[in-house]
Design an enzyme around this catalytic site. Structure first.
Site, mmCIF file in Angstrom:
data_model
loop_
_atom_site.group_PDB
_atom_site.id
_atom_site.type_symbol
_atom_site.label_atom_id
_atom_site.label_comp_id
_atom_site.label_asym_id
_atom_site.label_seq_id
_atom_site.Cartn_x
_atom_site.Cartn_y
_atom_site.Cartn_z
ATOM 1 N N GLU A 158 -34.492 -0.757 -37.537
ATOM 2 C CA GLU A 158 -34.078 -1.441 -36.307
ATOM 3 C C GLU A 158 -35.296 -1.960 -35.529
ATOM 4 O OE1 GLU A 158 -29.777 0.033 -34.884
ATOM 5 O OE2 GLU A 158 -31.353 1.468 -34.418
ATOM 6 N N GLU A 234 -25.409 1.000 -40.812
ATOM 7 C CA GLU A 234 -25.080 2.160 -39.999
ATOM 8 C C GLU A 234 -23.744 1.885 -39.334
ATOM 9 O OE1 GLU A 234 -27.913 3.515 -37.151
ATOM 10 O OE2 GLU A 234 -29.570 3.654 -38.605
#
Length: 583
Positions: A158, A234
């Site tokens: 991320e 995710e």
């Protein structure tokens, strides 16, 4: 030999379309003797892949070290994935977030303030190179191209939410390839704004992270990556908890509906978390977006498989959805049975401040208050000592993260980072001892890599204190502390800070759940293993005791209590209690 590739629309395993149905299990949050059980239950839900992060700070707790045994044996974990007939995704960071201490980055790395954080700064890159050189052999030899289970490897994590340093990302790509990684590389970012582009490179496959509005998120991802398989790397089906809040849960039916949307769109998925596990010891992270919020010990995450490894309603709802799209094994895992219950009463205790010489050596410092990093200490507790000639108001630039103050052994107050407290009135002079607790390093955002302890200047009535002794506390071996303890008798509780001891009997390995009603704050150890933190403020009311920690016959319980208890007893109860849900 098998191949795994990224096609124009699909992942390709040996040239054939392959949908990734993955579940996250962090090997470092699960007792290694339970890995096989958790992996097997993932397959029974219909998954075909296991995903895991790799925590740099856990594998390299000190400069020049690398640990890959026991709970950190990544190779063994991947071999168990393969033995179950499943594939694997590895996410080595170097930053992992994961509500893990410092986001997985080693605190020792930032003792040198010139070292960058998640950038192409040379000192940081050199340290990353060393870590990857140590850890990647366990992955490289287990790639699908070499007969193993690993099909994908992630670059950073991320990163688009943190920075935009293409040179840094390119360094990581070149590094893993140089180390022998030949499976496809990917990045994951939230599908908002420019994060997808900022956190990736043109040659890397982009995936999204989200837990709702799946159709919209996938459309955003497709707009920013016209070809290649869609994947939610995710799929957030739960959330983590902080001390002093409620226990977060998500509706099983709503989460299952989002999963159905994902699968109906032809996307691949990684369920985060499939099985959360536990922040044993001092490994929990924290968040700080203006208010410091440490994460609790349980990482149950309201995942389909509970912290102690049992299926939930969400597990069966997900299994039903997956069965609409793919074959699911006929075997069904059993629900939790009640664990043995009983009362254990501590029989001896050692006062912590009277036993400091058994827990570590003090180092004298002539100058401003040192950080715990200055003492080579990166987790847990530290004691600062100085001598004051008078009463006054003591001020601290900042406490990281919680400090208990004692004058000549008597408690005089607490300063908490969480509450923004920085001043305390001291009624007299004398020997000042400050027990400082590192409650968990920030794992997300710009405060990653910050120092711990008492932040200088520390002043008394405006005059800086420049004579200190700093003592890191090591709770790795409690034998000497137990030998030094005194009998604990009577019906009342125990004063803290202290470490108290008890023995209890068990018929053999088997899960237990420890409840500490009447105790205030501290850590619990079973047979020397640090189960993690407890705190009466909740939400978590029980600590999970993994079955393999227990042995047939006599077992040892030790409790580090920081303040005091109303009782000398603790309870083993039939099941976990993670606190009230949000209503």
């Amino acid at each position: 030999m098998k191949t795994f590739e990224i096609g124009s629309q699909d992942f390709l395993l040996d040239g054939q379309p392959f949908r990734i149905l993955s579940g996250a299990i962090h090997y470092f949050r699960v007792h290694p003797d339970l890995w096989a059980d958790r992996i097997h239950k993932a397959r029974l839900m219909g998954l075909n892949t296991i995903e895991t992060y790799v925590p740099w700070n856990e594998h390299c707790p000190h400069p020049g070290t690398y640990v890959d045994e026991g709970q950190l044996d990544l190779g063994r974990f991947l071999d168990l994935v393969a033995a179950e007939g499943m594939q694997a995704i590895v996410r080595p960071g170097p930053f992992i977030c994961a509500e893990w201490d410092n986001g997985g980055l080693p605190a020792w790395l930032f003792s040198d303030p010139s070292v960058g954080v998640r950038t192409s700064e040379p000192g940081y890159l050199a340290a990353v190179d060393g870590f990857f050189h140590a850890v990647l052999p366990a992955v490289v030899g287990r790639q699908v191209t070499r007969g193993g289970p690993v099909i994908l490897l992630q670059i950073e994590n991320e990163y688009g939410a943190y920075g935009k340093d293409e040179a840094y990302l390119q360094h990581l790509v070149d590094l893993v390839k140089r180390e022998g990684v030949d499976v496809p590389l990917f990045t994951c970012d939230q599908p908002f704004g420019s994060m997808i582009e900022d956190g990736s490179l043109p040659e890397l496959h982009k995936t999204g992270t989200f837990g709702s509005r799946a159709a919209e998120r996938l459309a955003f991802l497709r707009d920013h990556q016209p070809t290649g398989p869609l994947m939610c790397a995710e799929f957030w089906n739960g959330w983590f908890d902080n001390w002093g809040t409620h226990h977060h849960t998500t509706d099983a039916a709503a989460s299952a509906a989002e999963l159905d949307t994902l699968l109906s769109a032809g996307a691949s998925v990684n369920v985060y978390m499939f099985h959360g596990g536990t922040n044993f010891g001092f490994t929990n992270g924290a968040n700080d977006k203006g208010i410091y919020e440490p994460t609790i010990t349980s990482y149950d995450y309201d995942a389909p498989l509970t912290e102690d490894g049992y299926p939930t309603d969400k597990y069966f709802a997900f299994r039903e959805v997956i069965a609409k799209h793919f074959p699911v094994p006929a075997e069904v895992p059993a629900r939790r049975q009640e664990a043995p219950a009983g009362t254990v009463t501590v029989t001896s205790a050692a006062a912590l401040l009277d036993s400091l010489d058994l827990l570590g050596e003090a180092v004298r410092v002539d100058g401003p208050a040192p950080t715990t990093e200055d003492a080579g200490h990166y987790r847990g507790f530290t004691v600062y000592t100085t001598h004051l000639s008078q009463a006054g108001v003591l001020t601290v630039a900042e406490v990281r993260d919680r400090a208990q103050f004692f004058l000549d052994g008597r408690p005089v107050g607490v300063l908490s980072r969480e509450l923004g407290e920085r001043a305390i009135a001291l009624p007299s002079g004398g020997r000042l001892e400050v027990l400082v607790e590192d409650q968990g390093r920030v794992n997300y955002g710009q405060r990653i890599g910050e120092f711990k302890g008492l932040m200088a200047p520390v002043k008394l009535d405006g005059v800086e204190i420049v004579e200190w002794a700093i003592r890191p506390l090591d709770f790795g071996d409690l034998a000497a502390l137990r030998e030094a303890g005194s009998p604990a008798s009577g019906e009342g509780g125990l004063a803290g800070p202290s470490v108290s001891f008890a023995d209890f009997e068990a018929e053999g390995p088997g899960d237990r759940y420890l409840r500490l009603d009447g105790w205030t704050k501290g850590n619990v150890f079973v047979n020397g293993f640090n189960l993690g933190r407890y705190w009466s403020r909740g939400p978590q009311k029980t600590l999970y005791v993994p079955g393999p920690l227990l042995r047939r016959g006599t077992n040892e319980l030790a409790i580090l209590e920081l303040h005091g208890s109303t009782t000398r007893a603790v309870q083993f109860v039939p099941g976990p209690d993670l606190g009230p849900d949000e209503k």
